[in-house]
Design an enzyme around this catalytic site. Structure first.
Site, PDB file in Angstrom:
ATOM      1  CB  THR A 138      -0.905  -0.020   1.250  1.00 48.63           C
ATOM      2  OG1 THR A 138      -1.498   1.259   1.429  1.00 48.63           O
ATOM      3  CG2 THR A 138      -0.128  -0.353   2.525  1.00 48.63           C
ATOM      4  CG  ASP A 139      -1.250   4.938  -0.789  1.00 47.46           C
ATOM      5  OD1 ASP A 139      -1.698   4.305   0.180  1.00 47.46           O
ATOM      6  OD2 ASP A 139      -1.937   5.768  -1.437  1.00 47.46           O
ATOM      7  CD  GLU A 140      -3.118   3.698   4.731  1.00 51.99           C
ATOM      8  OE1 GLU A 140      -2.818   3.621   5.930  1.00 51.99           O
ATOM      9  OE2 GLU A 140      -4.282   3.776   4.319  1.00 51.99           O
ATOM     10  CE1 TYR A 181      -3.354  -2.443   6.024  1.00 49.88           C
ATOM     11  CE2 TYR A 181      -3.115  -0.114   5.491  1.00 49.88           C
ATOM     12  CZ  TYR A 181      -3.257  -1.432   5.083  1.00 49.88           C
ATOM     13  OH  TYR A 181      -3.296  -1.725   3.745  1.00 49.88           O
ATOM     14  CE  LYS A 235      -0.246  -4.510   3.174  1.00 47.18           C
ATOM     15  NZ  LYS A 235      -0.746  -5.821   2.655  1.00 47.18           N
TER      16      LYS A 235
HETATM   17  P1  NAD Z   1     -10.130  -6.793   2.935  1.00 44.60           P
HETATM   18  O1  NAD Z   1     -10.055  -6.474   4.379  1.00 44.60           O
HETATM   19  O2  NAD Z   1     -11.385  -6.487   2.188  1.00 44.60           O
HETATM   20  O3  NAD Z   1      -9.823  -8.353   2.705  1.00 44.60           O
HETATM   21  C1  NAD Z   1      -8.808  -9.010   3.394  1.00 44.60           C
HETATM   22  C2  NAD Z   1      -9.022 -10.508   3.200  1.00 44.60           C
HETATM   23  O4  NAD Z   1      -7.934 -11.191   3.859  1.00 44.60           O
HETATM   24  C3  NAD Z   1     -10.307 -11.038   3.815  1.00 44.60           C
HETATM   25  O5  NAD Z   1     -10.952 -11.911   2.922  1.00 44.60           O
HETATM   26  C4  NAD Z   1      -9.841 -11.784   5.053  1.00 44.60           C
HETATM   27  O6  NAD Z   1     -10.688 -12.854   5.433  1.00 44.60           O
HETATM   28  C5  NAD Z   1      -8.477 -12.276   4.614  1.00 44.60           C
HETATM   29  N1  NAD Z   1      -7.576 -12.530   5.752  1.00 44.60           N
HETATM   30  C6  NAD Z   1      -7.327 -11.738   6.818  1.00 44.60           C
HETATM   31  N2  NAD Z   1      -6.468 -12.344   7.667  1.00 44.60           N
HETATM   32  C7  NAD Z   1      -6.148 -13.533   7.110  1.00 44.60           C
HETATM   33  C8  NAD Z   1      -5.291 -14.600   7.488  1.00 44.60           C
HETATM   34  N3  NAD Z   1      -4.592 -14.554   8.636  1.00 44.60           N
HETATM   35  N4  NAD Z   1      -5.197 -15.666   6.672  1.00 44.60           N
HETATM   36  C9  NAD Z   1      -5.911 -15.743   5.518  1.00 44.60           C
HETATM   37  N5  NAD Z   1      -6.747 -14.770   5.119  1.00 44.60           N
HETATM   38  C10 NAD Z   1      -6.860 -13.670   5.893  1.00 44.60           C
HETATM   39  O7  NAD Z   1      -8.878  -6.054   2.288  1.00 44.60           O
HETATM   40  P2  NAD Z   1      -8.710  -5.382   0.853  1.00 44.60           P
HETATM   41  O8  NAD Z   1      -9.149  -3.983   0.928  1.00 44.60           O
HETATM   42  O9  NAD Z   1      -9.277  -6.296  -0.158  1.00 44.60           O
HETATM   43  O10 NAD Z   1      -7.111  -5.377   0.750  1.00 44.60           O
HETATM   44  C11 NAD Z   1      -6.424  -6.487   0.204  1.00 44.60           C
HETATM   45  C12 NAD Z   1      -4.936  -6.210   0.234  1.00 44.60           C
HETATM   46  O11 NAD Z   1      -4.643  -5.036  -0.512  1.00 44.60           O
HETATM   47  C13 NAD Z   1      -4.376  -5.959   1.633  1.00 44.60           C
HETATM   48  O12 NAD Z   1      -3.126  -6.563   1.715  1.00 44.60           O
HETATM   49  C14 NAD Z   1      -4.254  -4.444   1.723  1.00 44.60           C
HETATM   50  O13 NAD Z   1      -3.220  -4.083   2.602  1.00 44.60           O
HETATM   51  C15 NAD Z   1      -3.920  -4.123   0.280  1.00 44.60           C
HETATM   52  N6  NAD Z   1      -4.312  -2.775  -0.174  1.00 44.60           N
HETATM   53  C16 NAD Z   1      -5.593  -2.346   0.005  1.00 44.60           C
HETATM   54  C17 NAD Z   1      -5.972  -1.097  -0.493  1.00 44.60           C
HETATM   55  C18 NAD Z   1      -7.383  -0.588  -0.337  1.00 44.60           C
HETATM   56  O14 NAD Z   1      -7.643   0.579  -0.664  1.00 44.60           O
HETATM   57  N7  NAD Z   1      -8.335  -1.379   0.126  1.00 44.60           N
HETATM   58  C19 NAD Z   1      -5.022  -0.296  -1.154  1.00 44.60           C
HETATM   59  C20 NAD Z   1      -3.718  -0.780  -1.298  1.00 44.60           C
HETATM   60  C21 NAD Z   1      -3.383  -2.020  -0.819  1.00 44.60           C
HETATM   61  O1  DAU Z   2      -4.139   4.106   0.714  1.00 49.69           O
HETATM   62  C1  DAU Z   2      -4.360   2.723   0.669  1.00 49.69           C
HETATM   63  C2  DAU Z   2      -5.127   2.325   1.893  1.00 49.69           C
HETATM   64  O2  DAU Z   2      -6.442   2.839   1.725  1.00 49.69           O
HETATM   65  C3  DAU Z   2      -5.161   0.825   2.121  1.00 49.69           C
HETATM   66  O3  DAU Z   2      -3.864   0.371   2.358  1.00 49.69           O
HETATM   67  C4  DAU Z   2      -6.070   0.481   3.304  1.00 49.69           C
HETATM   68  O4  DAU Z   2      -6.189  -0.916   3.435  1.00 49.69           O
HETATM   69  C5  DAU Z   2      -7.433   1.084   3.054  1.00 49.69           C
HETATM   70  O5  DAU Z   2      -8.276   0.866   4.169  1.00 49.69           O
HETATM   71  C6  DAU Z   2      -7.340   2.588   2.778  1.00 49.69           C
HETATM   72  O6  DAU Z   2      -6.935   3.316   3.964  1.00 49.69           O
HETATM   73  P1  DAU Z   2      -7.550   4.740   4.328  1.00 49.69           P
HETATM   74  O7  DAU Z   2      -7.408   4.950   5.763  1.00 49.69           O
HETATM   75  O8  DAU Z   2      -7.030   5.788   3.419  1.00 49.69           O
HETATM   76  O9  DAU Z   2      -9.087   4.454   3.892  1.00 49.69           O
HETATM   77  P2  DAU Z   2     -10.473   4.746   4.639  1.00 49.69           P
HETATM   78  O10 DAU Z   2     -11.549   4.401   3.669  1.00 49.69           O
HETATM   79  O11 DAU Z   2     -10.529   4.163   5.993  1.00 49.69           O
HETATM   80  O12 DAU Z   2     -10.430   6.338   4.789  1.00 49.69           O
HETATM   81  C7  DAU Z   2     -10.277   7.187   3.663  1.00 49.69           C
HETATM   82  C8  DAU Z   2     -10.192   8.621   4.176  1.00 49.69           C
HETATM   83  O13 DAU Z   2     -11.466   8.984   4.716  1.00 49.69           O
HETATM   84  C9  DAU Z   2      -9.208   8.819   5.311  1.00 49.69           C
HETATM   85  O14 DAU Z   2      -8.632  10.110   5.207  1.00 49.69           O
HETATM   86  C10 DAU Z   2     -10.055   8.737   6.574  1.00 49.69           C
HETATM   87  C11 DAU Z   2     -11.373   9.321   6.108  1.00 49.69           C
HETATM   88  N1  DAU Z   2     -12.582   8.777   6.761  1.00 49.69           N
HETATM   89  C12 DAU Z   2     -12.731   7.424   6.815  1.00 49.69           C
HETATM   90  C13 DAU Z   2     -13.852   6.865   7.402  1.00 49.69           C
HETATM   91  C14 DAU Z   2     -14.020   5.370   7.496  1.00 49.69           C
HETATM   92  C15 DAU Z   2     -13.561   9.631   7.246  1.00 49.69           C
HETATM   93  O15 DAU Z   2     -13.425  10.881   7.159  1.00 49.69           O
HETATM   94  N2  DAU Z   2     -14.670   9.092   7.810  1.00 49.69           N
HETATM   95  C16 DAU Z   2     -14.856   7.737   7.925  1.00 49.69           C
HETATM   96  O16 DAU Z   2     -15.889   7.297   8.471  1.00 49.69           O
END
Ligand code: NAD
Ligand code: DAU
Length: 348
Positions: A134-136, A158, A162
């Site tokens: 992730t970019d985080e 988190y 990562k």
């Molecule tokens: P998500 O939370 O929707 O899904 C995570 C999945 O992993 C779930 O199905 C969960 O059951 C499974 N999981 C959790 N712990 C586990 C374990 N110990 N063993 C096996 N399975 C397990 O997450 P997402 O948003 O789909 O993100 C997927 C990946 O992409 C993550 O690695 C996250 O860090 C990365 N990522 C997410 C975003 C985003 O914006 N959502 C952006 C960049 C990177």
């Molecule tokens: O940037 C990539 C990441 O994006 C992934 O690695 C993470 O898994 C994913 O959860 C996401 O993280 P963020 O913290 O950026 O996403 P989130 O949707 O939780 O929040 C997006 C922005 O909105 C952040 O600045 C926090 C804000 N927010 C979020 C929630 C849930 C609010 O203002 N109100 C809210 O209720």
């Protein structure tokens, strides 16, 4: 450095494939690579939902295992049975707010889980390991953009977990010559995203007439990528990427949170014929809240990738999906998720 070998028929072990991005990726990948075999290893935590892949359950090239990536013995058995060519590690605890409340699972799955997958994959001599990061991990940037060689500066448990996983993947490549690639993607949105994340939360609350919580002043900026564009980037990287390299994935669609929320509320208002803009509710800021994420993805774009979805179009598609799939999220917003929501925002 050599390019990753690719054949039309590959066995791909995907972890976390029952979550948001993993399920979108499996559907995307099997449609485009119908001869390949996908093994989905998922623990089915609160975020894992077998319904996300209901439409491909019967596909004979798809196999699901409920397993924890921390469990090396179980992983070994799955690797022995299917001998995957490629591992794509999506499995993670993924929500920043949860990591602030309870970091432990994040360390277990995101760090130890990645380690145990790396160990088994190395033992079995797999061809490529792709770590979905992730970019985080770079932290917040006021102006300009992070490149793949920028230092890591994670600010939430988190992001730190990562970053720890990324460091391990790097170490396995440097120490053992293990063929691993790291991808770092911006904020995803689209179908099947769990309703704790900003965009689905806003859509669902708006449809339910509930307040929409905006942390702090709402001026934090994120780069939003439609999930299908993340999937296409991963597919390209695992086919053409170079082991040992890192690839940033972003859309360039940077927006302030308040702008995103207003856009969604305006769209929902038009669809339901009722003004929901007044649901905006500024609340206490997230501790350690990153102000802005931005990455330079020119390395990936030089390989021929570019996103296909403009933000306005992707948001409309996403709103349509949540309006057409109410049962999917209605089941989720009862049960465990509600306990989390109430801890976070108070009873609804
Ligand atoms: P998500 O939370 O929707 O899904 C995570 C999945 O992993 C779930 O199905 C969960 O059951 C499974 N999981 C959790 N712990 C586990 C374990 N110990 N063993 C096996 N399975 C397990 O997450 P997402 O948003 O789909 O993100 C997927 C990946 O992409 C993550 O690695 C996250 O860090 C990365 N990522 C997410 C975003 C985003 O914006 N959502 C952006 C960049 C990177
Ligand atoms: O940037 C990539 C990441 O994006 C992934 O690695 C993470 O898994 C994913 O959860 C996401 O993280 P963020 O913290 O950026 O996403 P989130 O949707 O939780 O929040 C997006 C922005 O909105 C952040 O600045 C926090 C804000 N927010 C979020 C929630 C849930 C609010 O203002 N109100 C809210 O209720």
């Amino acid at each position: 450095m050599t390019q990753t070998a690719h054949s039309a028929k590959q066995t791909v072990l995907v972890t976390g494939g029952a979550g948001f991005i993993g399920s979108n990726f499996i559907r995307y990948f099997l449609r485009r690579n119908p001869l390949s075999i996908v093994i989905n290893v998922d623990k089915l935590t609160y975020a894992g939902n077998p319904e996300n892949l209901k439409d491909i359950e019967e596909n004979e090239n798809y196999h699901f295992f409920r397993a924890d990536i921390c469990d090396k013995a179980v992983l070994r058995g799955i690797f022995d049975k299917y001998m995957p060519d490629v591992v794509i590690n999506f499995a993670a605890e993924s929500h920043v707010d949860r990591s602030i409340i309870e970091p432990e699972e994040f360390l277990k799955t995101n760090i130890y889980g990645t380690y145990s997958l790396l160990e088994i994959a190395r033992e079995k001599g797999i061809g490529l390991f792709l770590q979905v990061s992730t970019d985080e991990v770079y932290g917040s940037i006021e102006s300009g953009s992070f490149r793949e060689d920028s230092p890591l500066s994670p600010n939430s448990p988190y992001a730190a977990s990562k970053a720890g996983a990324d460091m391990l993947v790097r170490a396995y490549n440097k120490t053992y010559g293990f063929p691993a690639i790291i991808t770092r993607c911006a904020n995803n949105y689209g179908p099947y995203q769990f309703p704790e994340k900003l965009i689905p939360l806003v859509i669902i609350n708006a449809l339910n007439g509930k307040l929409v919580p905006i942390y702090g002043d709402g001026k934090n900026r994120r780069d939003w990528i439609y999930v299908a564009d993340h999937c296409s980037a991963i597919e390209l990287i695992f086919k053409k990427g170079v082991p040992g390299e890192i690839y940033n994935i972003d859309s360039g669609e940077e927006r302030e949170n308040i702008e995103v929320v207003k856009m969604i509320l305006k769209e929902v208002s038009e669809r339901i014929g009722k003004d929901v803009i007044s649901l905006i509710n500024f609340v206490k800021d997230r501790p350690g809240h990153d102000r802005r994420y931005s990455m330079d993805s020119s390395k990936l774009r030089a390989m021929g990738w570019s996103p296909s979805y403009f933000f306005e179009y992707g948001i409309r598609q996403t709103i349509d999906w949540y309006m057409e799939n109410r049962q999917w999220w209605q089941r989720i917003i009862s049960g465990e998720y509600m306990q989390y929501y109430e801890r976070q925002y108070g009873a609804r």
